[in-house]
Design a protein around this motif. Structure first.
Motif, PDB file in Angstrom:
ATOM      1  N   GLU A 242      -6.960   1.561  11.712  1.00  0.00           N
ATOM      2  CA  GLU A 242      -7.172   2.319  10.487  1.00  0.00           C
ATOM      3  C   GLU A 242      -8.667   2.522  10.287  1.00  0.00           C
TER       4      GLU A 242
ATOM      5  N   ARG B 129       6.301  -4.327   8.924  1.00  0.00           N
ATOM      6  CA  ARG B 129       7.227  -3.502   8.133  1.00  0.00           C
ATOM      7  C   ARG B 129       8.622  -4.104   8.251  1.00  0.00           C
TER       8      ARG B 129
ATOM      9  N   GLY C 176      -9.053   8.922   5.277  1.00  0.00           N
ATOM     10  CA  GLY C 176      -8.790   7.919   6.316  1.00  0.00           C
ATOM     11  C   GLY C 176      -7.439   8.116   6.937  1.00  0.00           C
ATOM     12  N   TYR C 177      -7.171   7.281   7.900  1.00  0.00           N
ATOM     13  CA  TYR C 177      -5.921   7.436   8.653  1.00  0.00           C
ATOM     14  C   TYR C 177      -5.505   6.118   9.277  1.00  0.00           C
ATOM     15  N   GLY C 178      -4.265   6.078   9.681  1.00  0.00           N
ATOM     16  CA  GLY C 178      -3.746   4.942  10.441  1.00  0.00           C
ATOM     17  C   GLY C 178      -3.116   5.464  11.714  1.00  0.00           C
TER      18      GLY C 178
ATOM     19  N   MET D 299      -2.142  -1.608  13.979  1.00  0.00           N
ATOM     20  CA  MET D 299      -2.550  -0.306  13.453  1.00  0.00           C
ATOM     21  C   MET D 299      -4.070  -0.230  13.440  1.00  0.00           C
TER      22      MET D 299
ATOM     23  N   GLN E  12      -5.481  -0.188   4.423  1.00  0.00           N
ATOM     24  CA  GLN E  12      -6.208   0.957   3.861  1.00  0.00           C
ATOM     25  C   GLN E  12      -6.931   0.670   2.541  1.00  0.00           C
TER      26      GLN E  12
ATOM     27  N   VAL F 276       1.191  -4.214   4.967  1.00  0.00           N
ATOM     28  CA  VAL F 276       1.757  -3.021   5.614  1.00  0.00           C
ATOM     29  C   VAL F 276       0.653  -2.045   6.008  1.00  0.00           C
ATOM     30  N   SER F 277      -0.546  -2.264   5.466  1.00  0.00           N
ATOM     31  CA  SER F 277      -1.678  -1.385   5.772  1.00  0.00           C
ATOM     32  C   SER F 277      -2.947  -2.003   5.194  1.00  0.00           C
TER      33      SER F 277
ATOM     34  N   GLY G 292      -1.055   8.990  10.570  1.00  0.00           N
ATOM     35  CA  GLY G 292      -0.852   9.495   9.213  1.00  0.00           C
ATOM     36  C   GLY G 292      -2.159   9.297   8.462  1.00  0.00           C
ATOM     37  N   GLY G 293      -2.573  10.292   7.719  1.00  0.00           N
ATOM     38  CA  GLY G 293      -3.843  10.136   7.004  1.00  0.00           C
ATOM     39  C   GLY G 293      -3.950  11.097   5.844  1.00  0.00           C
TER      40      GLY G 293
ATOM     41  N   ARG H  46      -8.521  10.892   0.034  1.00  0.00           N
ATOM     42  CA  ARG H  46      -8.072   9.992  -1.030  1.00  0.00           C
ATOM     43  C   ARG H  46      -8.356  10.603  -2.397  1.00  0.00           C
TER      44      ARG H  46
ATOM     45  N   CYS I 221       0.809  -1.226   0.000  1.00  0.00           N
ATOM     46  CA  CYS I 221       0.000   0.000   0.000  1.00  0.00           C
ATOM     47  C   CYS I 221       0.837   1.268   0.000  1.00  0.00           C
ATOM     48  N   GLU I 222       1.847   1.306   0.856  1.00  0.00           N
ATOM     49  CA  GLU I 222       2.622   2.542   0.978  1.00  0.00           C
ATOM     50  C   GLU I 222       3.663   2.680  -0.130  1.00  0.00           C
TER      51      GLU I 222
ATOM     52  N   TYR J 193      -1.961   7.512  -3.382  1.00  0.00           N
ATOM     53  CA  TYR J 193      -3.431   7.559  -3.244  1.00  0.00           C
ATOM     54  C   TYR J 193      -3.954   8.877  -2.647  1.00  0.00           C
TER      55      TYR J 193
HETATM   56  N1  LIG Z   1      -5.017   3.914   6.624  1.00  0.00           N
HETATM   57  C1  LIG Z   1      -4.098   4.846   6.472  1.00  0.00           C
HETATM   58  O1  LIG Z   1      -4.349   5.934   6.012  1.00  0.00           O
HETATM   59  C2  LIG Z   1      -2.703   4.537   6.926  1.00  0.00           C
HETATM   60  C3  LIG Z   1      -1.702   4.593   5.819  1.00  0.00           C
HETATM   61  N2  LIG Z   1      -1.973   3.641   4.773  1.00  0.00           N
HETATM   62  C4  LIG Z   1      -0.333   4.260   6.425  1.00  0.00           C
HETATM   63  O2  LIG Z   1       0.058   3.087   6.422  1.00  0.00           O
HETATM   64  O3  LIG Z   1       0.282   5.155   6.967  1.00  0.00           O
END
Ligand SMILES: NC(=O)C[C@H](N)C(=O)O
Length: 463
Positions: free
Chosen positions: A261, A244, A430-432, A259, A223, A220-221, A394-395, A398, A180-181, A368
């Motif tokens: 999310e 990670r 969104g955010y994590g 995490m 999201q 890793v996420s 972190g968010g 989108r 994802c990241e 994204y």
């Molecule tokens: N769900 C998120 O926005 C978190 C973002 N994907 C991250 O890993 O930092």
């Protein structure tokens, strides 16, 4: 006089004593212990006097210990610090009004031979780095057991928060083919079973792809998966493990962490996202202070007071404003983005309170994220910086423009993600939030490895 049934029920789980009778006891005392005649737990302290022995017993359910008064004739050699016991006796009130159990029978269930290498003793406050050498025995310490109770409560408060807002809780997959990241910090997953590999290799696959047909990683996420559900059902969240493969051994990094999310449906502005994150954080902090006050103070005396920032609105700085402040403070960085020292300097600048950094340069952030309407070099992204850890959340909003997202898509493998924008798309953000970093900030824990029972970091996954 006797305790009301509801009252007894309320405190039933605070201490694992069997309720057999109703006693007249003071409410403040009962808050920390249940009433009954049988106590099971571990001896946390033992004071031997002429006629009597005083044992502090704890069963892990709360920070408080129950004092047990043991007539000397009931003492056995096995009754030592660290042993597990089952004690039967009569509850009474000490001259200072505290609940205590006067033992009539003492059974040592599991002796603890201190001289046989038991690493802890009650007269020493062991530093966390010492305790960390005994990962398998750490839950015997007051320090780690308080942290684990706080962690458990925080998890509950998180679910309560979303549940009260009718968010859907989903489980996103741990095995995935996307990074994802896009940072390449993934752990690859392959079968380690000769028979399976042999049977599947006949299809002409290579080892990396033999099982799923494509390279597969530990997530890793969640999201991107959350976004898929959000675009069909509205607000969603997940709380699960993420991985990670960073070669980082710092006090802030783990190879496996939890995490939280969330993806907000119909989210039109970063401000909307920020308000939601601020509400969530304050809720968790306040609720945990109610449920785990004693644990928090036990972890760090500084926690006896709630942080002043709980009463105030979080500050917001744009990335550019943050850079100006850092230049003035002469906290400079040769790399792009913010390093840890800078993050903490910004928290310091905001009087030790969490601060949002918004509108990040596009090339520092992931594909994204939505471009800012008035400046296409920037994205509608946020980091929330907090005391002790720096970045805690972190968010972003989108990217919801199909063509723009298509042009930034890092791989064809994410065509499914692009397609989400095609059918009944909605604006989302969104955010994590890293659970372990949240615990660090909340409890004043310097090293992230002390926020979970079995930390994993490079060269450390032996049990
Ligand atoms: N769900 C998120 O926005 C978190 C973002 N994907 C991250 O890993 O930092």
């Amino acid at each position: 006089m006797w305790c009301k049934k509801s009252f007894i029920y309320k405190f039933k789980n605070f201490f694992n004593l069997t309720i057999q009778k109703k006693y007249s006891v003071i409410a403040s005392v009962l808050e920390n212990a249940n009433i009954g005649e049988n106590a099971e737990g571990w001896v946390k302290n033992l004071r031997v006097q002429k006629e009597l022995i005083f044992a502090d017993v704890n069963d892990g359910s709360c920070a408080q210990k129950l004092q047990i008064i043991i007539p000397k004739e009931l003492k056995t050699d096995a009754l030592t610090y660290g042993s597990s016991v089952h004690i039967r006796g009569k509850l009474s009130k000490s001259p200072r009004g505290q609940l205590e159990l006067v033992a009539e029978n003492v059974k040592v269930l599991g002796p603890c031979v201190v001289l046989d290498g038991y690493p802890f003793n009650p007269r020493t406050t062991h530093p966390p780095e010492y305790i960390r050498q005994y990962i398998h025995l750490r839950s015997r310490t007051n320090f780690l057991s308080s942290i684990l109770r706080v962690r458990s409560s925080v998890t509950k408060h998180i679910h309560d928060f979303y549940s009260s807002k009718k968010y859907l809780n989903v489980h996103t997959p741990i095995l995935t083919s996307n990074d994802c990241e896009g940072a390449g910090e993934v752990f690859k997953v392959q079968p380690d079973c000769e028979d399976t590999i042999k049977a599947m290799m006949q299809d002409g696959k290579d080892k990396d792809t033999v099982y799923f047909g494509s390279k597969t990683y530990l997530t890793v996420s969640g999201q991107l998966h959350l976004e898929a559900i959000c675009r069909g059902m509205g607000n969603v969240y997940t709380l699960g493990p993420t991985f990670r493969a960073e070669n980082a051994r710092s006090r802030l990094h783990l190879s496996e962490f939890y995490m939280l999310e969330a993806e907000l449906a119909f989210c039109y502005s970063l401000e909307q996202l920020q308000n939601h994150i601020e509400e969530l954080l304050k809720y968790i902090f306040i609720e945990t202070r109610h449920t785990n006050e004693a644990d928090l103070s036990l972890i760090d005396k500084e926690n006896s007071k709630p942080p002043a920032w709980l009463q105030k609105k979080f500050a917001t700085l744009t990335y550019d404003e943050a850079q100006d402040i850092l230049k003035k403070k002469k906290v400079v960085n040769t790399e792009n983005g913010l390093n840890k020292e800078q993050e903490l300097a910004l928290v310091d600048y905001c009087n030790g309170a969490p601060v949002f950094i918004v509108r990040w340069p596009k090339d520092l952030k992931s594909f994204y994220m939505k471009e800012c309407q008035d400046d296409n070099t920037k994205v509608e992204a946020l980091d929330l910086l907090a005391p002790i850890t720096g970045e805690i959340v972190g968010g972003s909003l989108r990217e919801d423009d199909y063509d723009r997202l298509k042009s930034k898509l890092p791989s064809d493998k994410l065509n499914w993600y692009l397609e989400l924008r095609k059918f009944g798309n909605i604006p989302t953000g969104g955010y994590g939030l890293g659970l372990e970093r949240l615990l660090q900030t909340m409890c004043g824990i310097t090293n992230i490895k002390d926020t979970l029972p079995f930390p994993r970091w490079p060269h450390n996954c032996s049990m």
